[in-house]
Design a protein around this motif. Structure first.
Motif, PDB file in Angstrom:
ATOM      1  N   ALA A 196       0.896  -1.088  -0.039  1.00  0.00           N
ATOM      2  CA  ALA A 196      -0.044   0.043  -0.006  1.00  0.00           C
ATOM      3  C   ALA A 196       0.789   1.183   0.076  1.00  0.00           C
ATOM      4  N   MET A 197       1.962   1.340   0.690  1.00  0.00           N
ATOM      5  CA  MET A 197       2.921   2.333   0.944  1.00  0.00           C
ATOM      6  C   MET A 197       3.561   2.648  -0.420  1.00  0.00           C
TER       7      MET A 197
ATOM      8  N   MET B  50      18.519  -6.737  24.298  1.00  0.00           N
ATOM      9  CA  MET B  50      17.181  -6.376  24.093  1.00  0.00           C
ATOM     10  C   MET B  50      16.655  -5.054  25.100  1.00  0.00           C
TER      11      MET B  50
ATOM     12  N   GLU C   4      14.004  -2.960  22.982  1.00  0.00           N
ATOM     13  CA  GLU C   4      12.868  -3.695  22.720  1.00  0.00           C
ATOM     14  C   GLU C   4      11.654  -2.689  22.772  1.00  0.00           C
TER      15      GLU C   4
ATOM     16  N   ILE D  18      11.517  -0.757  19.714  1.00  0.00           N
ATOM     17  CA  ILE D  18      11.290  -1.672  18.667  1.00  0.00           C
ATOM     18  C   ILE D  18       9.674  -1.786  18.454  1.00  0.00           C
ATOM     19  N   GLN D  19       9.080  -1.926  19.685  1.00  0.00           N
ATOM     20  CA  GLN D  19       7.569  -2.245  19.507  1.00  0.00           C
ATOM     21  C   GLN D  19       7.050  -0.742  19.300  1.00  0.00           C
TER      22      GLN D  19
ATOM     23  N   THR E 147       8.067   1.600  17.446  1.00  0.00           N
ATOM     24  CA  THR E 147       8.521   1.755  15.848  1.00  0.00           C
ATOM     25  C   THR E 147       7.643   0.731  14.984  1.00  0.00           C
ATOM     26  N   VAL E 148       7.252  -0.507  15.366  1.00  0.00           N
ATOM     27  CA  VAL E 148       6.421  -1.585  14.833  1.00  0.00           C
ATOM     28  C   VAL E 148       4.894  -1.083  14.832  1.00  0.00           C
TER      29      VAL E 148
ATOM     30  N   PHE F 215       4.777   1.844  12.487  1.00  0.00           N
ATOM     31  CA  PHE F 215       4.657   1.394  10.844  1.00  0.00           C
ATOM     32  C   PHE F 215       3.281   0.676  10.688  1.00  0.00           C
ATOM     33  N   VAL F 216       2.777  -0.145  11.496  1.00  0.00           N
ATOM     34  CA  VAL F 216       1.366  -0.924  11.198  1.00  0.00           C
ATOM     35  C   VAL F 216       0.435   0.197  11.153  1.00  0.00           C
TER      36      VAL F 216
ATOM     37  N   ALA G 130       0.806   3.468  10.307  1.00  0.00           N
ATOM     38  CA  ALA G 130       1.055   4.370   8.978  1.00  0.00           C
ATOM     39  C   ALA G 130       0.461   3.538   7.745  1.00  0.00           C
ATOM     40  N   GLY G 131       0.971   2.148   7.860  1.00  0.00           N
ATOM     41  CA  GLY G 131       0.613   1.245   6.785  1.00  0.00           C
ATOM     42  C   GLY G 131      -1.135   1.036   6.532  1.00  0.00           C
ATOM     43  N   ILE G 132      -1.655   0.766   7.788  1.00  0.00           N
ATOM     44  CA  ILE G 132      -3.316   0.803   7.597  1.00  0.00           C
ATOM     45  C   ILE G 132      -3.849   1.850   7.237  1.00  0.00           C
TER      46      ILE G 132
ATOM     47  N   VAL H 259      -2.551   4.265   5.114  1.00  0.00           N
ATOM     48  CA  VAL H 259      -2.187   4.445   3.758  1.00  0.00           C
ATOM     49  C   VAL H 259      -3.127   3.508   2.905  1.00  0.00           C
ATOM     50  N   ALA H 260      -3.433   2.209   3.387  1.00  0.00           N
ATOM     51  CA  ALA H 260      -3.942   1.271   2.683  1.00  0.00           C
ATOM     52  C   ALA H 260      -5.592   1.762   2.754  1.00  0.00           C
TER      53      ALA H 260
ATOM     54  N   LEU I 212      -6.164   4.843   0.385  1.00  0.00           N
ATOM     55  CA  LEU I 212      -6.045   4.706  -1.003  1.00  0.00           C
ATOM     56  C   LEU I 212      -7.681   3.825  -1.286  1.00  0.00           C
ATOM     57  N   ILE I 213      -7.863   2.964  -0.420  1.00  0.00           N
ATOM     58  CA  ILE I 213      -9.208   2.154  -0.856  1.00  0.00           C
ATOM     59  C   ILE I 213     -10.449   3.387  -0.746  1.00  0.00           C
TER      60      ILE I 213
END
Lengths: 249, 261, 254
Positions: free
Chosen positions: B159-160, C1, C4, C7-8, C10-11, C14-15, C17-19, C21-22, C25-26
Motif C-alpha cells: 500500500a505504501m 534487548m 525492545e 522496536i515495539q 516503531t512497529v 509502521f502498522v 501508518a500502513g493501515i 495508507v491502505a 487508497l481504498i
C-alpha cells in the motif's frame, strides 16, 4: 528406565545403527564410547526423540516413543534435558532468555520465580551474574555451561550429553565432568554421556558401553572395560589407530 | 537415452518431494496457528525486521517504478494527445501489478534470504534440535511468527509502495512532463477504483505465504554447514521469486473471475 | 534487548501508518466521499444501454451530477432500466432528456442530461423517465426536419418555373415529340433496366437510397408531410406520423 531393542537407522542407504540393544536404569550414569562417525550421537538423538528409527523399539518409562508423532513427543521431551555438542545456544537471545527459555515458553513459572531459578542454575554451573551476556561473547566452555544450565532448569529426569568435553581444554573438560557428576548425585538424574574422550568416560561412567559398527559391542563397569579382552576395545581405549594395530598384527 | 529418462524421473521426484515438504510445512503452520498460544514478542520482532526494516527499499523502488511508468505512459499517450490518461494508467498499473510484484520480489530477496539464512544457521548449529528437545515445535516458534508478520507487513508495504509510486508518478508527469495536473488527478480518480487497490493487496497477501514457506523450508531442510546455509539462502530467493511470478498469473486470472476488472 | 520498547513503538507506528495508507487508497479510489453525498435515484428506460456500465458518470449541462447505480433488463423484454443516482440540488427538471453518449476519453459511455424547459417541476426521487435512445425517432425527426425544409423550397421553385402557360404549351409539343421518340425510348429502357438491376442490388448512389430502410421511412414521412400541407392533395394528419414539432398526446418529454 530406558530400553532400546533392535534399533536400526540408515542415512541415504548407508546403515549407521544396525540393531542397537541397550537398557539404562533410573539414575544410572552410562557413557557410550566409540569412534568418530560410529553413530553415538545418532543414538543419543534417537533417545532424545529427535530422530525416528527405521526399525526397533525405544521405551522411556515403559512407553514406546517410536510411533509417536512430533506433537505427542513433547510431554516426554520435557522430562529429558540435552546438552548439545556446540551448546546450541540461541544466538538472538541473551544468557537469561536462553536459560529461562523452556520456562518462558511453557509458562512453567511466574516471572519472579523464573529469575530465581535462572540465578540458581547459573550458580550450579558457576556462571552467576552472566544473565545479560550474549552467546557470541562467551567462550566454548562458558557456552557449554550455559547450555547445561538451560537443560537442567526444567528439572529433567534424564540428561543426555553429546560430546560434553569435545573442544575444551583439559581443565575446562574436567570442570564439565565434575558438573555431570554433581548433577547426577545431587538430583539423581539418569545420565547418558556420549564421548570419545576416555578420561571423561572413566571419570563419569558408572557403566561404559562401546558402540562399534552400529551395535553395542561391550558394556560393563569402567574396570571391566579397562580389562576387556577384546582387541577393538583395547585399541580404542589406548588410542591405537587401526593402521598401527594392523602393523602389530 | 535410458540415462536421460532416469535423470528426468529423478528430477520430477525431487520436485514432487519439494512441493510435498513445502505443503507439509504450510499445513503444520496453519495447524499451529490455531492450536498454539500467540507469540506476541516474536511476532513483533519479525514485523520489525520484515516490515519496518524493508520500508526504505520498498519506498525507494516504489517511487522509481512510479516515476518511470509515468514517463513511459506519457510518451505513448502523448502521441495520440491523451496526456492526461497517464494518471489512471500509472495508478491502475501500480495498484494491480507493479507495486505488488516489485514489493514482493524485494521482500523475497531481502526477507526470504534472511529467513533461510537464520533458520539454516540454527539448523546446522543444532539450535533447531535444541528447540525440539525443549518441547518447542520449530514451526510454532520460528515459522508462525514469521508467517503472521509477513502476511501482515507485505500488504502494508505494498500500500505504501502504491501511494509513493502514484505520488512520484504525479510529480514526474505534472512537474517534469507538463501534463495538466487537474485532469491528471481527475482522470486518475475517475478511472481508478477501490478494487484495483485491493486486488493488488490480496495478491501480495498470497505471495507473503509463498515467501515465508519456501524460505523457511529451505532453512529447516538445510544441511552441510556454512555452505549449506549459503545454498539454502540462494534457493530461497530464487524459488520464492519464481513462485511469485508464476502464481501471480494464476491469481490474477482467478481474481478477475471473482472481482471483474 | 534493551531497545525492545523502541522496536515495539516503531512497529506500532509502521502498522498504523500502513493501515492508514491502505485505507486512504481504498476509500479515495472507492469514491466513498461520493457515497455520503446526499442524492436521490431515478429510473430511466432505454431501448439500448449501448455498453453503459455501473458507475458511469451523469453530466448535466456538462457538470457531473450523478452516477449510474445499476442496469437491469426490463421484465417486458423491450429494453433496460438504468438506475441513475443523482446528487441533491442539481436543478434537473422532470422534462429533461436523458441520452447515452460516448465520451472522447477512452471511448467510455456516460449519460448526458439535456435541459428542455425552465418551468417544468424539478425531478424527484423514484421517478421513471423515458430515455432518449441513441437512434431515437425524435432525434431522427430533428435531422429530417432540415432535409424537409430544403426539399419544400426546391419544390416551390419547381412549380413556379414549370407551371406557367408558356411552359405548358412547350410541354404539349414535347408530348407530341415523345411519340416519335417511342422507338428510341426502347433503347433507353434497356439501359434503364440495367441501371435498375444495379439499384436493386444497392449499388450506386440511387441504389443506396432505395435500399436504405431509414431513408425509405423518411421519404414516406416527407410525402405524408406534403399531403398534410396540401402540396400533393390535402389529407388529415395521420396518427402514425406525429408532427415532431407538437408533443404527442399522452407521451411525456420530449
Amino acid at each position: 528406565m530406558i530400553e532400546i531393542v533392535g534399533l536400526k537407522k540408515s542415512f541415504a542407504g548407508i546403515p549407521v545403527l544396525q540393531g542397537v540393544d541397550l537398557a539404562v536404569a533410573d539414575s544410572e550414569r552410562l557413557v557410550i564410547i566409540g569412534g568418530s562417525g560410529c553413530g553415538k550421537s545418532v543414538l543419543l538423538r534417537h533417545i532424545a526423540g529427535l530422530l525416528k528409527p527405521d526399525a526397533g523399539i525405544l521405551r522411556i518409562d515403559g512407553r514406546d516413543i517410536v510411533p509417536l508423532p512430533e506433537r505427542d513427543l513433547n510431554p516426554i521431551r520435557q522430562g529429558v534435558g540435552v546438552l548439545f555438542q556446540g551448546a546450541a545456544l540461541f544466538d538472538s537471545l541473551d544468557v537469561f532468555h536462553n536459560v529461562a527459555f523452556s520456562l518462558i515458553e511453557h509458562r512453567a513459572a511466574a516471572p519472579k520465580e523464573i529469575r530465581e531459578r535462572v540465578a540458581e542454575v547459573l550458580a550450579v554451573v558457576g556462571m552467576s551474574g552472566q544473565e545479560n551476556k550474549k552467546p557470541a561473547e562467551l567462550s566454548g566452555g562458558m557456552r557449554k555451561r550455559i547450555g547445561l544450565a538451560r537443560a537442567i532448569i526444567s528439572r529433567p529426569r534424564i540428561m543426555l550429553y553429546d560430546e560434553p568435553t569435545t573442544g575444551l581444554d583439559p581443565q575446562m573438560a574436567d570442570s564439565i565432568n565434575r558438573l555431570i557428576l554433581k548433577l547426577s548425585e545431587n538430583y539423581r538424574v539418569t545420565s547418558i554421556v556420549v564421548t570419545h574422550d576416555m578420561t571423561s568416560a572413566q571419570m563419569v561412567g558408572e557403566r561404559i558401553a562401546m558402540l562399534h559398527q552400529g551395535k553395542i559391542l561391550v558394556s560393563g563397569t569402567p574396570r571391566e572395560i579397562q580389562e576387556s579382552p577384546q582387541p577393538i576395545v583395547q585399541n580404542f581405549i589406548r588410542g591405537i589407530s587401526e593402521e598401527r594395530a594392523a602393523q602389530r598384527g | 537415452m535410458e540415462r536421460l529418462f532416469q535423470r528426468f524421473g529423478a528430477g520430477t521426484l525431487r520436485f514432487v518431494d519439494y512441493l510435498g515438504s513445502v505443503a507439509t510445512l504450510t499445513s503444520e503452520a496453519f495447524r499451529s496457528l490455531v492450536t498454539m498460544r500467540p507469540r506476541w514478542r516474536e511476532t513483533t520482532l519479525q514485523v520489525y525486521s520484515i516490515g519496518v526494516r524493508s520500508l526504505p527499499v520498498v519506498l525507494l523502488t516504489g517511487a522509481f517504478i512510479g516515476m518511470v511508468f509515468s514517463a513511459q505512459s506519457y510518451f505513448q499517450f502523448h502521441k495520440v494527445r491523451m496526456d492526461t490518461s497517464t494518471g489512471p494508467a500509472v495508478s491502475i498499473a501500480l495498484s494491480r501489478e507493479l507495486a505488488p510484484i516489485i514489493t514482493s520480489l524485494m521482500i523475497a530477496g531481502r526477507v526470504g534470504a534472511a529467513m533461510a539464512a537464520e533458520i539454516g544457521t540454527m539448523r546446522v548449529t543444532e539450535q533447531i534440535d535444541a528447540l525440539r528437545s525443549m518441547a518447542v515445535l520449530p514451526v510454532e516458534y520460528l515459522v508462525v511468527p514469521r508467517m503472521i508478520a509477513i502476511a501482515f507487513s507485505l500488504p502494508l508495504l505494498t500500500a505504501m509502495s502504491i501511494a509513493i509510486g502514484i505520488f512520484s508518478g504525479y510529480l514526474v508527469g505534472v512537474e517534469v512532463l507538463n501534463i495538466d495536473g487537474a485532469y491528471y488527478l481527475h482522470n486518475m480518480y475517475i478511472y481508478t477504483e477501490d478494487k484495483d487497490i485491493y486486488t493488488g493487496l490480496i495478491k501480495v497477501f498470497i505471495f507473503a505465504f509463498l515467501v515465508v514457506f519456501i524460505s523457511c523450508r529451505e532453512g529447516l531442510h538445510c544441511e552441510g554447514g556454512a555452505e549449506g546455509v549459503g545454498r539454502a539462502t540462494t534457493e530461497a530467493v530464487v524459488n520464492s521469486s519464481i513462485a511469485i511470478l508464476i502464481t501471480n498469473f494464476f491469481v490474477t486470472m482467478l481474481l478477475s473471475k471473482i472481482i471483474p476488472p | 534487548m534493551n531497545n525492545e520498547r523502541g522496536i515495539q513503538r516503531t512497529v506500532g507506528v509502521f502498522v498504523f501508518a500502513g493501515i492508514l495508507v491502505a485505507c486512504a487508497l481504498i476509500l479515495h479510489f472507492g469514491k466513498v466521499g461520493d457515497r455520503f453525498r446526499g442524492g436521490y435515484p431515478v429510473t430511466v428506460e432505454f431501448a439500448n444501454a449501448g455498453g453503459l456500465v455501473r458507475g458511469a458518470q451523469v453530466l448535466f449541462a456538462g457538470v457531473p451530477v450523478g452516477k449510474v447505480g445499476g442496469i437491469s433488463l426490463r421484465d417486458e423484454g423491450d429494453g433496460v432500466n438504468v438506475e441513475v443516482d443523482l446528487f441533491d440540488n442539481n436543478g434537473i427538471r422532470s422534462d429533461a432528456r436523458f441520452l447515452i453518449k460516448q465520451s472522447g476519453f477512452l471511448g467510455d459511455k456516460h449519460i448526458v442530461v439535456l435541459p428542455v424547459s425552465s418551468t417544468a417541476p424539478l425531478l424527484k426521487g423514484g421517478e421513471r423517465l423515458r430515455g432518449t435512445d441513441p437512434f431515437d425517432f425524435t432525434d431522427a425527426a430533428a435531422q429530417a426536419g432540415e432535409a424537409i425544409r430544403k426539399l419544400n423550397a426546391a419544390v416551390d421553385k419547381f412549380s413556379e418555373a414549370m407551371l406557367d402557360p408558356q411552359t405548358l404549351g412547350d410541354l404539349k409539343s414535347s408530348v407530341r415529340n415523345f411519340s416519335d421518340l417511342g422507338g428510341k425510348l426502347q433503347g433507353s429502357a434497356d439501359r434503364l433496366n440495367a441501371i435498375l438491376a444495379r439499384v436493386q442490388k444497392g449499388e450506386g448512389t440511387f441504389g443506396k437510397l432505395v435500399n436504405d430502410p431509414e431513408l425509405h421511412d423518411e421519404l414516406k414521412r416527407l410525402i405524408h408531410n406534403w399531403r398534410v400541407h396540401g402540396l400533393l392533395y390535402r389529407e388529415k394528419a395521420d396518427e402514425r406520423y406525429p408532427d415532431p414539432r407538437k408533443p404527442a398526446p399522452g407521451a411525456r418529454a420530449p
